[in-house]
Write an enzyme that holds these catalytic residues in place. Structure first.
Site, PDB file in Angstrom:
ATOM      1  CG  ASN A 126      -6.041  11.485 -16.953  1.00  0.00           C
ATOM      2  OD1 ASN A 126      -5.113  10.465 -16.657  1.00  0.00           O
ATOM      3  ND2 ASN A 126      -7.174  11.348 -16.337  1.00  0.00           N
ATOM      4  CB  CYS A 159       2.418   2.214 -17.015  1.00  0.00           C
ATOM      5  SG  CYS A 159       2.279   0.846 -15.928  1.00  0.00           S
TER       6      CYS A 159
END
Length: 592
Positions: A439, A338
């Site tokens: 990803n 994050c």
């Protein structure tokens, strides 16, 4: 105060000034949206809506009801315990007269489950209300749905009270944290020089003996033999629940947009693995209802995990034990990717990648208390030109991680520039035999095919699923789907129905669905229909010139204006309230 020439003002001037200009209450802070206002402040036009999360308008869904019906009148008209002091409606006829008009003539909840729990407050109430304001029920449907629990992992009142009173026991966490404190004490003793050579030698030999005994008692395959204390106390890794991650399509845990109704939509299009939104471990331990809602799992999610964020071994280990004992999940994921300041500055998210000792303690502690696999999501690093994931991955293999997901960008990049798939290829070789998922920037089946050629175990799709949730079908069927605007509206209609089931069909629930739909539409509007493309496929960071769709609805869905997104929501959820206001949460830095 100084005058025009720089001279100090006299005392008489000060007195006159106070008489002429009495103190005035300052104006309330307003959000600057117009380009003219932003240019006045000296900021460049392109940066006027930066940091939307800090000052974006937020209206609670409860404020859209001028006066709500008293809860005692929802099902059976009983006397209100608060009497005259109650601030809610008690006159049902008056309430029904002032209530906003029904959105549709049929109620999805009543048609699906045989009854609507929201009764008269439902925004589709006429479908199941008699002229004398009684709620109708379908006995056959109620009987068919009896005993079914489509949504799991809800927070019970008993557990919430025990968490708030701090009466929940964390036995396994306490055991692990004790070993941490013991090891810390030993290190301090070594640092102070209090341990003799004999004591050190004894400790080393004891460690070697213990390691040999552990190696001897841990067979390479599952065997049948006498039950020992080790078997009773600690679950062996070979007995942990296993998840087959190989060559799967993984829907990323998306904050705000990755809610349960959206995940249901993606499951219908072929997503293999789903994961709940990032949940803060401290909030879960405090029993916050809103945070526990992020752990909810629908029955259609066959491989489901939850993602937690934290920066300390004690809270993360306790949180893992709490999830293990009170929820039904297939794996637990640690968020160490994050990038937002709120998380990073506390040492969580990407901050964990630079705090390897804490990271190791967190992973080992969570592995100690969990009966399901532990996975980790990371980025390439913190700084743009200083990748550190390749150094961490071999260490994480030793710590006992079951799967690693690598986002091919650093924290500094956020979502700008293309994901570094060459680096993901290098890391996937280092991670073997532990599965590594790649990803970043996957928006078509061609992107997915190129990603699979890099040798990754599977693919995680994030923004690609928000822009076009049917991407999972495209990848599995190896084709470009020229989906029509009506089919896309049907997808939003399904999301609306799932939202009514999840958030409710009263005004509060309807406006919650609208907000989440508008957040999703801020991504979905970037989709360019395949039939209009000069070349296939569309790239995730390309912005087309203004274009007209093949019909009115297609042009409306391609609009970048919030007002047009609101019009789409009104097609499904009725007109917006008079005091409605919305500004999208996410601003696409990479969308050029």
């Amino acid at each position: 105060w100084r005058g025009p020439k720089g001279d100090k003002a006299s005392e008489n001037d000060k007195v006159e000034e106070t008489k002429v200009a009495p103190p005035v209450e300052p104006d309330t802070k307003k959000l600057k949206l117009d380009s003219e206002e932003s240019n006045k402040s000296g900021k460049p036009d392109g940066k006027r809506i930066r940091g939307q999360n800090k000052s974006r308008p937020h209206t609670k869904p409860t404020t859209y009801d001028e006066k709500r019906l008293c809860l005692s009148y929802l099902s059976i008209a009983v006397e209100c315990p608060f009497g005259d002091k109650c601030h809610f409606h008690h006159d049902i006829a008056e309430y029904m007269a002032t209530k906003p008009a029904d959105i549709r003539e049929s109620c999805y909840l009543h048609d699906t489950f045989g009854k609507c729990a929201f009764g008269l407050t439902c925004r589709f109430a006429k479908a199941h209300t008699t002229p004398d304001f009684k709620t109708m029920e379908n006995a056959e449907l109620i009987k068919a749905c009896e005993g079914k629990t489509p949504v799991k992992n809800s927070l019970s009142k008993d557990l919430q009270n025990r968490l708030r009173k701090r009466s929940v026991s964390f036995k396994k966490s306490a055991e692990y944290l004790k070993t941490l404190s013991d090891n810390r004490d030993k290190r301090e003793e070594r640092g102070n020089g209090e341990m003799t050579k004999d004591a050190c030698a004894a400790e080393v030999s004891a460690d070697q003996t213990g390691g040999e005994q552990q190696a001897a008692t841990k067979p390479p395959v599952k065997t049948i033999g006498p039950l020992t204390d080790v078997d009773v106390i600690k679950l062996r890794p070979c007995e942990k629940k296993q998840v087959d991650f190989q060559d799967k399509l993984y829907l990323a845990p998306l904050t705000t947009c990755g809610n349960l109704p959206f995940r249901r939509v993606c499951k219908r299009f072929g997503a293999d693995i789903t994961c709940g939104e990032m949940a803060m471990c401290t909030n879960l331990l405090q029993g916050q209802q809103s945070e526990w809602a992020l752990l909810k799992r629908h029955e259609s999610e066959d491989v489901f995990g939850v993602q937690v964020e934290g920066c300390f071994p004690d809270t993360m280990t306790r949180c893992a034990e709490l999830i293990n004992n009170n929820t039904d999940v297939d794996f637990v994921d640690i968020n160490s990717g994050c990038p937002i300041d709120l998380v990073y500055k506390k040492g969580g998210g990407c901050g964990l990648m630079t705090r390897t000792r804490k990271f190791e303690q967190i992973i080992k502690g969570m592995n100690y208390v969990l009966d399901v696999p532990l996975t980790v999501k990371i980025r390439t690093g913190v700084q743009e030109k200083s990748n550190i994931a390749h150094k961490l991955i071999p260490e994480m293999k030793k710590w006992g991680v079951s799967m690693i997901t690598l986002h091919g960008r650093s924290r500094e990049q956020r979502y700008t520039k293309l994901a570094d798939w060459d680096y993901i290829t290098t890391c996937s070789k280092l991670a073997s035999p532990v599965p590594l998922f790649g990803n970043g920037d996957i928006l078509s089946y061609e992107d997915a095919m190129k990603a699979r050629e890099t040798g990754v175990s599977g693919i995680m799709i994030a923004r690609g699923a928000l822009i076009k949730p049917w991407i999972f079908t495209e990848i599995k069927e190896s084709r470009h789907w020229d989906i029509s605007s009506n089919e896309r509206l049907d997808i939003l209609r399904d999301f609306t129905n799932f939202g009514l089931e999840h958030w409710g069909s009263d005004t509060r629930g309807v406006e919650k669905i609208r907000t989440f739909m508008l957040e999703w539409l801020s991504f979905m509007c970037r989709y360019i229909p395949v039939g209009l493309l000069e070349r296939v496929p569309q790239k995730i960071n390309e912005r087309p010139p203004y274009y007209m769709g093949r019909n009115y609805l297609e042009s409306l869905m391609a609009s970048q204006h919030v007002g047009d997104w609101v019009r789409i929501s009104e097609m499904l959820l009725g007109p917006v309230p008079t005091n409605f206001n919305f500004l999208p949460k996410h601003k696409a830095n990479a969308y050029k």
